[in-house]
Design an enzyme around this catalytic site. Structure first.
Site, PDB file in Angstrom:
ATOM      1  N   CYS A  28       0.869  -1.178   0.000  1.00 47.67           N
ATOM      2  CA  CYS A  28       0.000   0.000   0.000  1.00 47.67           C
ATOM      3  C   CYS A  28       0.904   1.225   0.000  1.00 47.67           C
ATOM      4  O   CYS A  28       2.052   1.160  -0.449  1.00 47.67           O
ATOM      5  CB  CYS A  28      -0.938  -0.011   1.206  1.00 47.67           C
ATOM      6  SG  CYS A  28      -0.101  -0.015   2.797  1.00 47.67           S
ATOM      7  N   LEU A  29       0.430   2.330   0.548  1.00 50.46           N
ATOM      8  CA  LEU A  29       1.209   3.562   0.507  1.00 50.46           C
ATOM      9  C   LEU A  29       2.452   3.493   1.373  1.00 50.46           C
ATOM     10  O   LEU A  29       3.494   4.062   1.030  1.00 50.46           O
ATOM     11  CB  LEU A  29       0.335   4.739   0.965  1.00 50.46           C
ATOM     12  CG  LEU A  29       0.967   6.132   0.887  1.00 50.46           C
ATOM     13  CD1 LEU A  29       1.297   6.486  -0.559  1.00 50.46           C
ATOM     14  CD2 LEU A  29       0.034   7.170   1.494  1.00 50.46           C
TER      15      LEU A  29
END
Length: 484
Positions: A28-29
């Site tokens: 993810c981020l």
């Protein structure tokens, strides 16, 4: 500062048991998300020593490694290249992790998957509602008056903010309908339609249901009369249990129809039948049952806290953080919203906010005690994150790692929860679960809540400082005795 991403990826692969131990991997981020065949092969100590790794934890069958924005995608690319791991999406990894969970974990995962996408809308609505509460609170800033009474020109601003704040709660079933339909595999647009159906203006406002049911001021509950079958004409504004159950039924109906309806008429038949069937069941069966179930659950919870608030608060304050570790804490969002809708405020969310602050305070103490630069950096950033409502970095990266800070945070959380519960502190909405939490507290309860915040800050910090220093001193004495 440049990093050797190739070396970092190789060290991570080695620390988690090699590429052969990876079922699927995505990112993810800020985090690597990996489904492992055997998590017991992970060498946690070695993993923490890898540059850029700020912490790791396992949740819902997915092993997650905190790297940070901007670096995680490069580390992931090197892992894929070196380990021959096929690229996957976060949804793929989640599905792989779900297969390893038991029934209870899968149920909790459903709550998490449904509520996490809509949480920003709920949080911002809570903050705006908190700001409006401050504007309209009598005696908060001016004795005997609210800011609106003293400055009538603010009424337009108050009305605008009030509308913005209420939007997410009034149309909450539509938000839940969208997210639940996405989670259960149905059409998201039908989930929105079903949610809007439950808050249609022709239905009695859910907040006025109690007055109508009690017959106050001559009010009565309106009904649909379907050939002798009477269905209450009542809306479900601000409630989540009815739409959550109705969305599940809707998706089952839709998924059953799709393979059985010819493609030529599918666009016409499937949506109409799905909404007609699920809408009828939602208003006639699911909604009333869910409403009364929700009322029963919240009444039982209120009864326990009214009977022995200090005991209930102590247990909740001590157990909330361990529930975060299991992911079960997401279930309390539903209880909070039910309490807000039925009781005018929730006593649970203030305790959650104090638990977050306590975890941040314990991590902050470790910042002062840590000698290693990486440990100091991890503790400081984790503490700031916890103070603004995100506790996972503090718990997984610092407090659980050293154990004593985690126990100290539980003690501080329980102490603060007891204090505010004895004063019946409530929040009018869900906001940011950390230092800014006071904005969402009902104004007359803010002073006591601030006292609880001090307890949540001082007790974990003090206990961590004392216990960690005593542990270090004992270890030093033992080492000296061995060399004597």
């Amino acid at each position: 500062m440049s990093h050797d991403y190739q070396a970092i990826a190789a060290q991570i692969l080695e620390s988690i048991g090699g590429a052969g131990n990876i079922r699927q991997a995505a990112h993810c981020l800020t985090r690597l998300r990996i489904s492992l065949h055997d998590e017991s092969k992970v060498n946690g100590d070695a993993l923490r020593q890898v540059a850029l790794v700020k912490g790791h934890f396992s949740n819902a069958g997915v092993f997650q490694i905190v790297i940070g924005a901007g670096d995680v995608d490069r580390v992931y690319a090197e892992m894929v290249k070196q380990g021959g791991v096929a690229r996957a999406t976060i949804a793929d990894v989640k599905a792989s992790g779900d297969a390893k969970q038991n029934r209870l974990q899968q149920l909790v995962k459903v709550f998490s998957d449904v509520f996490m996408p809509i949480l920003p809308a709920i949080v911002i609505a809570g903050l705006l509602m908190g700001a409006n509460n401050l504007l309209g609170a009598k005696g908060m800033f001016i004795e005997g008056k609210s800011l609106l009474d003293a400055y009538p020109g603010l009424s337009g601003l108050w009305g605008l903010i009030n509308m913005m704040a209420n939007t997410s709660f009034v149309f909450l079933p539509a938000l839940v309908g969208w997210s639940a339909a996405k989670r259960f595999g149905g059409s998201e647009i039908l989930g929105i339609v079903l949610g809007l159906l439950l808050v249609h203006p022709d239905l009695l406002n859910a907040w006025n249901y109690g007055k109508a049911a009690a017959g106050l001021d001559g009010a009565s509950v309106p009904y649909f009369d379907l050939f002798g079958l009477r269905i209450e004409k009542v809306g479900y504004q601000g409630q989540i249990l009815p739409i959550l159950a109705a969305a599940w039924v809707m998706c089952r109906v839709e998924l059953w129809l799709r393979p059985r309806v010819p493609n030529a008429v599918q666009l016409l038949v499937v949506p109409i039948v799905t909404i007609a069937v699920s809408g009828f069941l939602a208003l006639a069966v699911i909604g009333p049952l869910a409403r009364h179930l929700g009322i029963a659950v919240t009444d039982a919870l209120v009864y326990v806290f009214n009977l022995a608030p200090w005991l209930g608060a102590a247990l909740f304050g001590a157990l909330y953080a361990p529930l975060v570790l299991t992911g079960m804490h997401h279930m309390f969002i539903a209880v909070d919203l039910q309490l807000i809708a039925s009781q005018g405020g929730t006593f649970i969310w203030p305790m959650i906010a104090l638990s977050n602050i306590a975890q941040g305070s314990a991590a902050l103490a470790m910042f002062w005690l840590a000698r290693n630069a990486n440990d100091k950096n991890m503790a400081s950033t984790s503490a700031v994150s916890a103070f603004f409502g995100i506790t996972e970095p503090a718990m997984f990266g610092v407090n659980l790692r050293y154990k004593l800070p985690f126990y100290a945070a539980l003690a501080g959380s329980a102490s603060a929860a007891v204090l505010i519960s004895l004063g019946h502190v409530k929040a009018s909405a869900i906001g940011v679960g950390g230092l800014p939490a006071f904005i969402s507290i009902i104004p007359q309860h803010i002073p006591l809540f601030l006292a609880g915040m001090l307890v949540a800050l001082i007790v974990p910090f003090g206990l961590t400082w004392l216990l960690a220093r005593r542990q270090s001193a004992a270890a030093a004495q033992e080492e000296a005795a061995q060399h004597a």
